[in-house]
Design a protein around this motif. Structure first.
Motif, PDB file in Angstrom:
ATOM      1  N   CYS A  38       6.274   5.503 -10.933  1.00 23.58           N
ATOM      2  CA  CYS A  38       6.102   6.627 -10.020  1.00 23.58           C
ATOM      3  C   CYS A  38       4.627   7.024 -10.028  1.00 23.58           C
ATOM      4  O   CYS A  38       4.030   7.173 -11.093  1.00 23.58           O
ATOM      5  CB  CYS A  38       6.967   7.817 -10.451  1.00 23.58           C
ATOM      6  N   ILE A  39       4.067   7.180  -8.831  1.00 21.23           N
ATOM      7  CA  ILE A  39       2.680   7.615  -8.692  1.00 21.23           C
ATOM      8  C   ILE A  39       2.692   8.932  -7.925  1.00 21.23           C
ATOM      9  O   ILE A  39       3.336   9.041  -6.876  1.00 21.23           O
ATOM     10  CB  ILE A  39       1.833   6.568  -7.958  1.00 21.23           C
ATOM     11  N   GLU A  40       2.002   9.925  -8.476  1.00 18.27           N
ATOM     12  CA  GLU A  40       1.978  11.255  -7.881  1.00 18.27           C
ATOM     13  C   GLU A  40       0.542  11.759  -7.790  1.00 18.27           C
ATOM     14  O   GLU A  40      -0.333  11.279  -8.500  1.00 18.27           O
ATOM     15  CB  GLU A  40       2.774  12.233  -8.749  1.00 18.27           C
ATOM     16  N   CYS A  41       0.318  12.759  -6.924  1.00 17.30           N
ATOM     17  CA  CYS A  41      -0.999  13.386  -6.831  1.00 17.30           C
ATOM     18  C   CYS A  41      -0.836  14.900  -6.795  1.00 17.30           C
ATOM     19  O   CYS A  41       0.241  15.421  -6.491  1.00 17.30           O
ATOM     20  CB  CYS A  41      -1.775  12.893  -5.610  1.00 17.30           C
ATOM     21  N   SER A  42      -1.925  15.596  -7.120  1.00 13.20           N
ATOM     22  CA  SER A  42      -1.903  17.056  -7.168  1.00 13.20           C
ATOM     23  C   SER A  42      -3.297  17.591  -6.866  1.00 13.20           C
ATOM     24  O   SER A  42      -4.296  17.044  -7.323  1.00 13.20           O
ATOM     25  CB  SER A  42      -1.470  17.522  -8.565  1.00 13.20           C
ATOM     26  N   ARG A  43      -3.352  18.676  -6.138  1.00  7.14           N
ATOM     27  CA  ARG A  43      -4.637  19.327  -5.876  1.00  7.14           C
ATOM     28  C   ARG A  43      -5.033  20.280  -6.994  1.00  7.14           C
ATOM     29  O   ARG A  43      -6.198  20.626  -7.126  1.00  7.14           O
ATOM     30  CB  ARG A  43      -4.591  20.100  -4.564  1.00  7.14           C
ATOM     31  N   ASP A  44      -4.047  20.730  -7.796  1.00  8.55           N
ATOM     32  CA  ASP A  44      -4.355  21.709  -8.843  1.00  8.55           C
ATOM     33  C   ASP A  44      -4.079  21.206 -10.262  1.00  8.55           C
ATOM     34  O   ASP A  44      -4.311  21.912 -11.224  1.00  8.55           O
ATOM     35  CB  ASP A  44      -3.588  23.008  -8.596  1.00  8.55           C
ATOM     36  N   GLY A  45      -3.552  20.002 -10.411  1.00 11.74           N
ATOM     37  CA  GLY A  45      -3.260  19.463 -11.734  1.00 11.74           C
ATOM     38  C   GLY A  45      -1.961  19.972 -12.326  1.00 11.74           C
ATOM     39  O   GLY A  45      -1.607  19.609 -13.444  1.00 11.74           O
ATOM     40  N   LYS A  46      -1.222  20.780 -11.567  1.00 10.44           N
ATOM     41  CA  LYS A  46       0.047  21.339 -12.059  1.00 10.44           C
ATOM     42  C   LYS A  46       1.220  20.969 -11.162  1.00 10.44           C
ATOM     43  O   LYS A  46       2.292  20.627 -11.649  1.00 10.44           O
ATOM     44  CB  LYS A  46      -0.065  22.861 -12.154  1.00 10.44           C
ATOM     45  N   ASN A  47       1.056  21.071  -9.864  1.00 12.02           N
ATOM     46  CA  ASN A  47       2.115  20.794  -8.892  1.00 12.02           C
ATOM     47  C   ASN A  47       1.869  19.427  -8.265  1.00 12.02           C
ATOM     48  O   ASN A  47       0.947  19.266  -7.469  1.00 12.02           O
ATOM     49  CB  ASN A  47       2.130  21.881  -7.805  1.00 12.02           C
ATOM     50  N   PHE A  48       2.696  18.449  -8.642  1.00 11.18           N
ATOM     51  CA  PHE A  48       2.495  17.071  -8.207  1.00 11.18           C
ATOM     52  C   PHE A  48       3.442  16.701  -7.074  1.00 11.18           C
ATOM     53  O   PHE A  48       4.582  17.150  -7.040  1.00 11.18           O
ATOM     54  CB  PHE A  48       2.693  16.114  -9.387  1.00 11.18           C
TER      55      PHE A  48
ATOM     56  N   VAL B 200     -11.115  18.037   0.533  1.00  7.86           N
ATOM     57  CA  VAL B 200     -10.574  18.008  -0.838  1.00  7.86           C
ATOM     58  C   VAL B 200     -11.564  17.246  -1.707  1.00  7.86           C
ATOM     59  O   VAL B 200     -11.839  16.074  -1.473  1.00  7.86           O
ATOM     60  CB  VAL B 200      -9.182  17.346  -0.884  1.00  7.86           C
ATOM     61  N   LYS B 201     -12.119  17.920  -2.696  1.00  8.80           N
ATOM     62  CA  LYS B 201     -13.146  17.308  -3.543  1.00  8.80           C
ATOM     63  C   LYS B 201     -12.632  16.925  -4.930  1.00  8.80           C
ATOM     64  O   LYS B 201     -13.292  16.196  -5.656  1.00  8.80           O
ATOM     65  CB  LYS B 201     -14.346  18.256  -3.686  1.00  8.80           C
ATOM     66  N   THR B 202     -11.461  17.446  -5.308  1.00  8.04           N
ATOM     67  CA  THR B 202     -10.881  17.136  -6.612  1.00  8.04           C
ATOM     68  C   THR B 202      -9.393  16.860  -6.434  1.00  8.04           C
ATOM     69  O   THR B 202      -8.704  17.586  -5.734  1.00  8.04           O
ATOM     70  CB  THR B 202     -11.057  18.316  -7.593  1.00  8.04           C
ATOM     71  N   MET B 203      -8.917  15.784  -7.077  1.00  7.29           N
ATOM     72  CA  MET B 203      -7.505  15.425  -6.990  1.00  7.29           C
ATOM     73  C   MET B 203      -7.065  14.876  -8.340  1.00  7.29           C
ATOM     74  O   MET B 203      -7.824  14.163  -9.003  1.00  7.29           O
ATOM     75  CB  MET B 203      -7.308  14.369  -5.903  1.00  7.29           C
ATOM     76  N   TRP B 204      -5.870  15.247  -8.777  1.00  7.11           N
ATOM     77  CA  TRP B 204      -5.275  14.720 -10.003  1.00  7.11           C
ATOM     78  C   TRP B 204      -4.258  13.663  -9.605  1.00  7.11           C
ATOM     79  O   TRP B 204      -3.565  13.795  -8.596  1.00  7.11           O
ATOM     80  CB  TRP B 204      -4.545  15.816 -10.780  1.00  7.11           C
ATOM     81  N   TYR B 205      -4.157  12.627 -10.427  1.00 11.42           N
ATOM     82  CA  TYR B 205      -3.172  11.578 -10.201  1.00 11.42           C
ATOM     83  C   TYR B 205      -2.368  11.386 -11.475  1.00 11.42           C
ATOM     84  O   TYR B 205      -2.887  11.529 -12.578  1.00 11.42           O
ATOM     85  CB  TYR B 205      -3.849  10.260  -9.810  1.00 11.42           C
ATOM     86  N   ARG B 206      -1.103  11.041 -11.298  1.00 12.43           N
ATOM     87  CA  ARG B 206      -0.237  10.792 -12.452  1.00 12.43           C
ATOM     88  C   ARG B 206       0.529   9.500 -12.181  1.00 12.43           C
ATOM     89  O   ARG B 206       1.153   9.331 -11.135  1.00 12.43           O
ATOM     90  CB  ARG B 206       0.718  11.971 -12.622  1.00 12.43           C
ATOM     91  N   PHE B 207       0.449   8.591 -13.139  1.00  8.01           N
ATOM     92  CA  PHE B 207       1.107   7.289 -13.074  1.00  8.01           C
ATOM     93  C   PHE B 207       2.128   7.263 -14.200  1.00  8.01           C
ATOM     94  O   PHE B 207       1.764   7.353 -15.369  1.00  8.01           O
ATOM     95  CB  PHE B 207       0.035   6.203 -13.261  1.00  8.01           C
TER      96      PHE B 207
ATOM     97  N   TRP C 198       0.846  -1.179   0.000  1.00 10.22           N
ATOM     98  CA  TRP C 198       0.000   0.000   0.000  1.00 10.22           C
ATOM     99  C   TRP C 198       0.882   1.230   0.000  1.00 10.22           C
ATOM    100  O   TRP C 198       1.869   1.294   0.715  1.00 10.22           O
ATOM    101  CB  TRP C 198      -0.875   0.024   1.248  1.00 10.22           C
ATOM    102  N   ALA C 199       0.513   2.198  -0.809  1.00  6.96           N
ATOM    103  CA  ALA C 199       1.124   3.516  -0.765  1.00  6.96           C
ATOM    104  C   ALA C 199      -0.011   4.447  -0.355  1.00  6.96           C
ATOM    105  O   ALA C 199      -0.904   4.729  -1.139  1.00  6.96           O
ATOM    106  CB  ALA C 199       1.694   3.911  -2.122  1.00  6.96           C
ATOM    107  N   THR C 200      -0.018   4.848   0.890  1.00  8.67           N
ATOM    108  CA  THR C 200      -1.141   5.630   1.392  1.00  8.67           C
ATOM    109  C   THR C 200      -0.794   7.109   1.452  1.00  8.67           C
ATOM    110  O   THR C 200       0.346   7.488   1.683  1.00  8.67           O
ATOM    111  CB  THR C 200      -1.564   5.158   2.787  1.00  8.67           C
ATOM    112  N   THR C 201      -1.788   7.922   1.211  1.00 10.97           N
ATOM    113  CA  THR C 201      -1.660   9.370   1.300  1.00 10.97           C
ATOM    114  C   THR C 201      -2.907   9.887   1.985  1.00 10.97           C
ATOM    115  O   THR C 201      -4.021   9.601   1.544  1.00 10.97           O
ATOM    116  CB  THR C 201      -1.545  10.002  -0.106  1.00 10.97           C
ATOM    117  N   ALA C 202      -2.715  10.626   3.071  1.00 13.70           N
ATOM    118  CA  ALA C 202      -3.866  11.205   3.773  1.00 13.70           C
ATOM    119  C   ALA C 202      -4.395  12.379   2.954  1.00 13.70           C
ATOM    120  O   ALA C 202      -3.645  13.298   2.613  1.00 13.70           O
ATOM    121  CB  ALA C 202      -3.454  11.666   5.161  1.00 13.70           C
ATOM    122  N   ILE C 203      -5.663  12.324   2.616  1.00 16.82           N
ATOM    123  CA  ILE C 203      -6.307  13.398   1.865  1.00 16.82           C
ATOM    124  C   ILE C 203      -7.496  13.868   2.689  1.00 16.82           C
ATOM    125  O   ILE C 203      -8.384  13.074   3.017  1.00 16.82           O
ATOM    126  CB  ILE C 203      -6.763  12.918   0.468  1.00 16.82           C
TER     127      ILE C 203
END
Length: 99
Positions: A37-47, A22-29, A13-18
């Motif tokens: 690499c798995i990343e997340c972003s609240r604005d879709g720009k800064n991961f 927070v109603k919208t989140m971007w993910y990048r795989f 498991w790779a857990t991230t407390a959200i």
């Protein structure tokens, strides 16, 4: 047809407390050969990095999926939209010296 669903029989498991507000989140795989690499972003720009891993049989053709869960005895609705496949956004490091 042969599917490898875990890493030599192990999954993790790779857990991230959200926060619940927070109603919208971007993910990048992203993938570089057998490394992921798995990343997340609240604005879709800064991961922010959530997980970097190596998959022993992950260098060939893969299938992947997404899901959402809560670690508590609760429920929520998760909607995934705007999925797209692009060039790898996880760039190789340039030989940066350690801090």
């Amino acid at each position: 047809m042969h599917y490898i669903q875990t890493n030599h029989g192990y999954s993790d498991w790779a857990t991230t407390a959200i926060s619940a507000d927070v109603k919208t989140m971007w993910y990048r795989f992203s993938r570089r050969e057998s490394d992921y690499c798995i990343e997340c972003s609240r604005d879709g720009k800064n991961f922010t990095q959530m997980r970097v891993c190596h998959m022993w049989e992950g260098g060939g053709k893969i299938r992947f999926g997404i899901y959402a869960c809560s670690p508590e005895d609760s429920s929520f609705k998760a909607v995934f939209t705007d999925m797209k496949i692009t060039e790898c956004a996880w760039k190789a490091h340039d030989g940066q010296q350690p801090d």
